[in-house]
Design a protein around this motif. Structure first.
Motif, PDB file in Angstrom:
ATOM      1  N   LYS A 168       0.857  -1.188   0.000  1.00  0.00           N
ATOM      2  CA  LYS A 168       0.000   0.000   0.000  1.00  0.00           C
ATOM      3  C   LYS A 168       0.887   1.230   0.000  1.00  0.00           C
ATOM      4  N   PHE A 169       0.539   2.202  -0.858  1.00  0.00           N
ATOM      5  CA  PHE A 169       1.329   3.422  -0.981  1.00  0.00           C
ATOM      6  C   PHE A 169       0.416   4.638  -0.859  1.00  0.00           C
ATOM      7  N   TYR A 170       0.928   5.693  -0.235  1.00  0.00           N
ATOM      8  CA  TYR A 170       0.226   6.968  -0.148  1.00  0.00           C
ATOM      9  C   TYR A 170       1.087   8.023  -0.823  1.00  0.00           C
ATOM     10  N   ARG A 192       5.729   4.545   0.821  1.00  0.00           N
ATOM     11  CA  ARG A 192       5.397   3.182   1.182  1.00  0.00           C
ATOM     12  C   ARG A 192       4.799   3.121   2.584  1.00  0.00           C
ATOM     13  N   ALA A 193       3.618   2.532   2.686  1.00  0.00           N
ATOM     14  CA  ALA A 193       3.017   2.260   3.990  1.00  0.00           C
ATOM     15  C   ALA A 193       3.146   0.787   4.334  1.00  0.00           C
ATOM     16  N   LEU A 194       2.943  -0.080   3.322  1.00  0.00           N
ATOM     17  CA  LEU A 194       3.162  -1.520   3.460  1.00  0.00           C
ATOM     18  C   LEU A 194       3.906  -2.007   2.229  1.00  0.00           C
ATOM     19  N   THR A 224      -2.606   0.526   8.892  1.00  0.00           N
ATOM     20  CA  THR A 224      -2.871   0.316   7.468  1.00  0.00           C
ATOM     21  C   THR A 224      -3.198  -1.146   7.201  1.00  0.00           C
ATOM     22  N   LEU A 225      -2.447  -2.032   7.838  1.00  0.00           N
ATOM     23  CA  LEU A 225      -2.665  -3.457   7.639  1.00  0.00           C
ATOM     24  C   LEU A 225      -4.053  -3.885   8.094  1.00  0.00           C
ATOM     25  N   ILE A 226      -4.466  -3.472   9.294  1.00  0.00           N
ATOM     26  CA  ILE A 226      -5.773  -3.917   9.794  1.00  0.00           C
ATOM     27  C   ILE A 226      -6.908  -3.220   9.047  1.00  0.00           C
ATOM     28  N   ASN A 227      -6.658  -2.017   8.536  1.00  0.00           N
ATOM     29  CA  ASN A 227      -7.681  -1.361   7.722  1.00  0.00           C
ATOM     30  C   ASN A 227      -7.881  -2.096   6.397  1.00  0.00           C
ATOM     31  N   GLN A 234      -8.013  -0.289   0.458  1.00  0.00           N
ATOM     32  CA  GLN A 234      -7.741  -1.266  -0.586  1.00  0.00           C
ATOM     33  C   GLN A 234      -6.241  -1.271  -0.888  1.00  0.00           C
ATOM     34  N   PRO A 235      -5.617  -2.454  -0.942  1.00  0.00           N
ATOM     35  CA  PRO A 235      -4.183  -2.499  -1.257  1.00  0.00           C
ATOM     36  C   PRO A 235      -3.942  -2.301  -2.743  1.00  0.00           C
ATOM     37  N   GLU A 236      -2.748  -1.778  -3.097  1.00  0.00           N
ATOM     38  CA  GLU A 236      -2.385  -1.657  -4.507  1.00  0.00           C
ATOM     39  C   GLU A 236      -1.992  -3.018  -5.082  1.00  0.00           C
ATOM     40  N   LEU A 237      -1.318  -3.830  -4.247  1.00  0.00           N
ATOM     41  CA  LEU A 237      -0.837  -5.134  -4.684  1.00  0.00           C
ATOM     42  C   LEU A 237      -1.127  -6.165  -3.608  1.00  0.00           C
ATOM     43  N   GLY A 238      -1.162  -7.429  -4.000  1.00  0.00           N
ATOM     44  CA  GLY A 238      -1.306  -8.500  -3.037  1.00  0.00           C
ATOM     45  C   GLY A 238      -2.687  -9.129  -3.032  1.00  0.00           C
ATOM     46  N   GLU A 239      -2.816 -10.217  -2.275  1.00  0.00           N
ATOM     47  CA  GLU A 239      -4.060 -10.963  -2.221  1.00  0.00           C
ATOM     48  C   GLU A 239      -4.466 -11.228  -0.773  1.00  0.00           C
TER      49      GLU A 239
END
Length: 849
Positions: A40-42, A46-48, A73-76, A83-88
C-alpha cells in the motif's frame, strides 16, 4: 554469508544486517486469513511493502511496531476500510477479490478501532443499530441486543444517551462491545486498552479468552509488551511497512522484540533521575478540592517530576485539569512562592491532554500551526506575526525534541502518534510555561517514541519548570518520577518518594485502597439516567417547544391588534405559503443533516415552475399535464444527482457544487422564459389548494412528510446512515456505511422534496416566472437552522423545520397586518428568530447543566 540460528531455530540473526529475524512455528487450528504480498502506498510513500501474514482459528496473534510502522494500514486493509495496490487476501481458503467493510462484516470480520468509530450525534443505541448488521436484531428488541452487548463489557449507560456524553474510556468499551456483538470469526483489536483501567483490561482479556476458545481468530495490536505476554500466542513485528519476523510469544525475549520494533538496541528507557534532589520547593498544592477530588496536597522540588497514580476514574484527570486552570478548584496553589488562582494557572500552565486528537491537536492545521497557536504573541510585534521568527523557533524546538515530519507545513494528521505528541509538547515549550501538566503523555505512543518523551520531560524538570505527570502505567511512573501520589475515590491514599517509587508499591496502593474501584467507575462516570423531560430537552426535537410557543404568542399579539389576523382566510393563506417553503426547507434539512448545504433549491423550484408552465395549461390534455409533472420531478431528480456526483466524485465542496447548480438553473429558467408567461391550469390550482375548512390539504401532506421523515431518522437504517455521515463521515465509512451512495441519494431526496415545494409555488403564482424561487434558498436555510438542525450535520429534525417555515411565514404576514414597512418586516423577522433561538439555547443549556 549464511544466517546463524539461535533460540532453537525461532530467532535467527542475519549476520549481514545484524538485525534479529523471527520465524513463526505453525499455529494450531485452521487458517482463517492469509495475506500475500500486500503493498500500500500513499502519494508514492510506502506504507506496506510485500507484507505476508497468516492468522489461525483459536489464536491471539499480536502485531507490534512503532507508530507509522504500518499496523493500522494493515488492519484497515483486512477490515476493508482500505484497498491495497498489490497482493491478495484469502479468507478460509477462498480469495477475496475486493474487501470492503460490508464484505468483511459478511465474512464475520469485526474490528475495534484505536480511535473509536463512534458517531457523537447519535445515541448509544443508534450507534449499535447503524454499525451492526440488521440480521443481528431480527426478531429481537434492539435495546435488549445493545444492552446485552454493553453488559458483556461492563458498560452501564442509558441507551438514549447521545454518544458525545461518553468518556474516552466508555467509547472504547462501546467499540469493543460492538466488535464482540456479532460473535466474529476474526476479531481485530487495535490498542483496545489504551484508555482502560486495570479492572476493565482484565475484563477484556477474559472476553478475549472466551472467544478464542470458541475458535475465533484474534488480531491484537498493542504497544505494551506486558499485555503481549498475557494474552497472545504469536507475534508479528512490523517496521517501515515490512515484516521483521513472526514467532511464538513464549520463545522470544522483550529485548529482541524491542530491537526489531525500533531497528536498534534501546538503551535505558528512562533518563537518569536526579542523584542529589534539591530541597527548594518550586510548586506546592495545599488542600486542593474540586470536581471528583478532595483535599489533595503535595510539593514539587526543583528538578523533580511528580507522578499521579490510581485506578482510572478516581479523580486523577480532574486534578490535572484543575492544576492547568481548566477546571475550577478550591485550595492553595503556589508557584515559585507566588499564589495562583484559576486565572493565574491558565496563564502559567501548559497542559498536555490525554486525548490529543480531541483536545491536543487542531486537525485542520499544519504541524507548524499546531506548534505555535498558543504562543503567537512571542513571534509578533504590533499585532503582526513574524513568520521568519516563528519558523526559526519551531525548527529549533523540533530539532531538540527530535520531531520527525516531512515538513513543518505538513498536515498534523500525517505524523505518527509519537510525533504528534511531540508537537503537543513543542507547543507547551514554545509558550514558555511556568508549569507542565501532562495527562497520560504516552497514551497511544509506541515504545520507540516514549524514551524521547521521557527525556524531554526530564530536561524540562531539570531546567526548573515543575512537571506533573498522570499515568495509568505504574512502570512508567516508576521509571520517570521522583515521587508519586496515589489517588482513590478522589483522595490521596499514599505518597511515595525516592526508593519507594516502584511499580509494586504503586499498584498495591491503588488496588488496596478500594478493590471495588474499577470498571464500574469507568462504565458509569459522568453519565446519569436522565428523566423523560430532561432527555427531551437534549434531543433534536427540543426546538419544537420554543418555536411553537413563539408562533402562538405572535399570533395572539397580532390578533389583539387586528382581529382579521386569525380569520379562516388568513390562516389558510399562511399555511399555503408555509407549505411551499416547508417542502423546500425539508429538502434543505436533508442536505444539512449530511453536513452539506443546497444553495440550488430556490432556483430549482422556480425552474420547475417554468417547466410546468409549458405543459400544465388550460388548453393541454390530461396526458400532457401528467407529462409536465413527470418532467418536474424528473428534472429535480437529475439536479439532485448532479449535485451529489459533483460533491462525492468530482471533489466539489457542497457550497461550490450547489452554487454552480444555482447559477446554471437560474440561467436555464431565463432561457426558457425571459418574462412571466404560460398560465397554470385552473383545475390543477384548485386541486393543489384544496382545503379542509381553513386547513389546506397540502399542509397536512407536508406534516405527514415531516412525521414520516422524523420516524425514518430515528428508527430506520437510511435515517441513521444519513445522520451518521453528517456526524462523522470517516467513522461512518469505517463501520460500513456507503458514504457515496447515501450522499447522492440524500441530494436526490432534497431535490425531490423541492419539487413538491415547486408544485405549491406553481399553484400560488399561477404562471411561469423565471424570477420566482431564488429567495427560497435563504428562507429555507433560515427555517432549517431555526428549527434546530445543526449546520455541522448529524443533528436535526424535520418537525422543527416545518415549525420554522411556519414561523417565518407568520412573521412576514404579521408585519403586513401591523402596517410595518418592508424594513421593519425584516427587523421584526430577525428579532423573533433571535428570541426563539435564545429561548431554545437557554432551555437546552439549563437541562445540560
Amino acid at each position: 554469508m549464511p544466517d546463524v540460528d539461535v533460540l532453537s531455530g525461532i530467532l535467527a540473526v542475519n549476520v549481514r544486517s545484524n538485525e534479529p529475524r523471527l520465524t513463526g512455528a505453525p499455529a494450531h487450528g485452521d487458517m482463517t486469513i492469509r495475506l500475500s504480498n500486500i503493498s500500500k502506498f500513499y502519494s508514492g510513500v510506502r506504507a506496506l511493502d510485500s507484507v505476508s501474514a497468516e492468522f489461525y482459528e483459536g489464536e491471539v496473534h499480536a502485531i507490534l511496531g512503532e507508530n507509522g510502522a504500518g499496523k493500522s494500514t494493515l488492519i484497515n486493509i483486512i477490515s476493508g476500510a482500505l484497498q491495497p495496490e498489490l497482493g491478495e487476501i484469502e479468507f478460509e481458503g477462498r480469495r477475496v477479490s475486493s474487501m470492503s467493510p460490508e464484505t468483511a462484516a459478511s465474512l464475520g470480520i469485526s474490528i475495534s478501532f484505536q480511535h473509536p468509530a463512534v458517531l457523537d450525534d447519535l445515541s448509544v443505541l443508534e450507534n449499535f443499530q447503524v454499525a451492526l448488521p440488521p440480521s443481528l436484531f431480527a426478531g429481537k428488541s434492539a435495546q435488549a441486543v445493545a444492552r446485552n452487548a454493553l453488559d458483556a463489557v461492563g458498560l452501564h449507560v442509558p441507551m438514549r444517551t447521545r454518544a458525545d456524553a461518553l468518556t474516552v474510556a466508555q467509547k472504547h468499551l462501546r467499540e469493543i462491545a460492538k466488535a464482540l456483538a456479532i460473535k466474529p470469526k476474526v476479531l481485530i483489536l487495535d490498542e483496545p486498552t489504551a484508555s482502560l483501567d486495570q479492572a476493565a483490561t482484565d475484563m477484556l482479556f477474559g472476553r478475549i479468552r472466551e472467544v478464542v476458545r470458541t475458535g475465533t481468530s484474534v488480531i491484537y495490536i498493542t504497544h505494551r509488551l506486558a499485555e503481549l505476554r498475557q494474552i497472545a500466542q504469536r507475534v508479528t513485528v512490523l517496521r517501515d511497512g515490512q515484516v521483521q519476523g513472526v514467532a511464538p510469544v513464549n520463545e522470544v525475549s522483550d529485548a529482541d522484540l524491542l530491537s526489531m520494533i525500533v531497528g536498534r538496541t534501546l538503551g535505558s528507557t528512562f533518563p537518569q533521575k536526579s542523584q542529589n534532589p534539591s530541597k527548594d520547593v518550586n510548586f506546592a498544592v495545599e488542600s486542593l478540592s474540586g470536581k471528583r477530588f478532595t483535599d489533595v496536597s503535595f510539593e514539587v522540588s526543583r528538578a523533580q517530576i511528580v507522578g499521579v497514580a490510581g485506578v482510572a476514574g478516581n479523580g486523577q484527570s480532574e486534578l490535572m485539569r484543575a492544576l492547568a486552570g481548566l477546571q475550577q478548584s478550591k485550595g492553595g496553589i503556589r508557584l515559585n512562592g507566588r499564589s495562583l488562582d484559576h486565572h493565574g494557572l491558565l496563564r502559567e500552565a501548559a497542559f498536555m491532554p490525554s486525548d490529543r486528537h480531541t483536545e491536543g491537536l487542531a486537525a485542520g492545521l499544519t504541524v507548524r500551526e499546531n506548534a505555535t497557536f498558543a504562543a503567537l504573541e512571542k513571534f509578533s510585534a504590533c499585532g503582526l506575526v513574524s513568520r521568519k521568527k516563528e519558523v526559526k523557533q519551531v525548527a529549533a524546538t523540533f530539532k531538540s525534541l527530535a520531531v520527525k515530519a516531512p515538513s513543518i507545513e505538513s498536515p498534523i494528521l500525517s505524523l505518527s502518534g509519537g510525533n504528534q505528541q511531540k508537537v503537543v509538547m513543542a507547543r507547551a515549550l514554545l509558550s514558555e510555561p511556568g508549569l507542565i501538566v501532562a495527562d497520560e503523555p504516552t497514551q497511544g505512543v509506541d515504545v520507540g517514541a516514549r524514551p524521547e518523551i521521557y527525556r524531554i520531560l526530564r530536561e524540562v524538570s531539570g531546567s526548573g519548570t515543575p512537571v506533573i505527570v498522570n499515568s495509568s502505567d505504574a512502570a512508567e511512573l516508576e521509571g520517570l518520577c521522583d515521587q508519586v501520589i496515589v489517588m482513590s475515590r478522589g483522595r490521596v491514599v499514599e505518597k511515595l518518594s525516592g526508593e519507594d517509587v516502584i511499580e509494586a508499591r504503586i499498584v498495591a496502593a491503588a488496588v488496596n485502597a478500594d478493590t471495588r474501584v474499577g470498571d464500574s467507575d469507568i462504565a458509569t462516570r459522568n453519565i446519569s439516567t436522565r428523566g423523560g423531560w430532561r432527555h427531551f430537552v437534549q434531543s433534536d426535537n427540543a426546538p419544537a417547544v420554543p418555536l411553537a410557543l413563539v408562533t402562538a404568542l405572535l399570533g395572539l399579539y397580532v390578533f389583539s391588534q387586528n382581529s382579521n389576523f386569525l380569520s379562516s382566510f388568513n390562516i389558510s393563506n399562511i399555511l399555503l405559503l408555509a407549505t411551499a417553503l416547508g417542502f423546500i426547507a425539508l429538502g434543505q434539512t436533508v442536505a444539512v443533516l449530511m453536513a452539506g448545504i443546497d444553495l440550488s433549491v430556490g432556483p430549482l423550484a422556480g425552474f420547475l415552475v417554468v417547466v410546468a408552465s409549458f405543459f400544465v395549461n388550460d388548453d393541454k390534455s390530461s396526458m400532457m399535464i401528467a407529462a409536465g409533472f413527470l418532467l418536474m420531478f424528473g428534472g429535480a431528480f437529475i439536479a439532485g444527482a448532479i449535485n451529489g456526483f459533483l460533491i462525492r466524485f468530482a471533489n466539489f465542496t457542497p457550497i461550490a457544487a450547489t452554487l454552480a447548480m444555482y447559477i446554471g438553473i437560474q440561467g436555464l429558467s431565463f432561457l426558457l422564459r425571459d418574462a412571466p408567461a404560460g398560465f397554470i391550469n385552473g383545475k390543477v390550482v384548485d386541486v393543489v389548494n384544496w382545503q379542509l375548512g381553513p386547513i389546506p390539504a397540502a399542509f397536512l401532506v407536508l406534516v405527514a412528510f415531516a412525521l414520516a421523515g422524523e420516524y425514518a431518522l430515528r428508527n430506520l437504517r437510511p435515517g441513521w446512515q444519513l445522520r451518521a455521515i453528517g456526524s462523522d463521515a470517516e467513522s461512518a465509512r469505517r463501520i460500513g456505511v456507503r458514504i457515496d451512495r447515501t450522499f447522492v441519494c440524500g441530494y436526490i431526496a432534497a431535490s425531490l422534496l423541492t419539487a413538491f415545494g415547486a408544485v405549491m409555488l406553481m399553484a400560488q403564482i399561477g404562471v411561469g416566472d423565471p424570477r420566482q424561487g431564488a429567495n427560497y434558498t435563504l428562507s429555507s436555510i433560515t427555517a432549517v437552522v431555526l428549527g434546530g438542525t445543526s449546520l455541522r450535520g448529524g443533528r436535526g429534525t424535520f418537525i422543527g423545520t416545518v415549525l420554522g417555515a411556519l414561523l417565518l411565514t407568520e412573521v412576514l404576514n404579521a408585519a403586513a397586518f401591523l402596517g410595518l414597512s418592508e424594513t421593519y418586516q425584516y427587523v421584526f423577522q430577525g428579532t423573533l428568530i433571535l428570541i426563539a433561538a435564545l429561548i431554545y439555547s437557554a432551555v437546552r443549556g439549563r437541562a445540560g447543566a
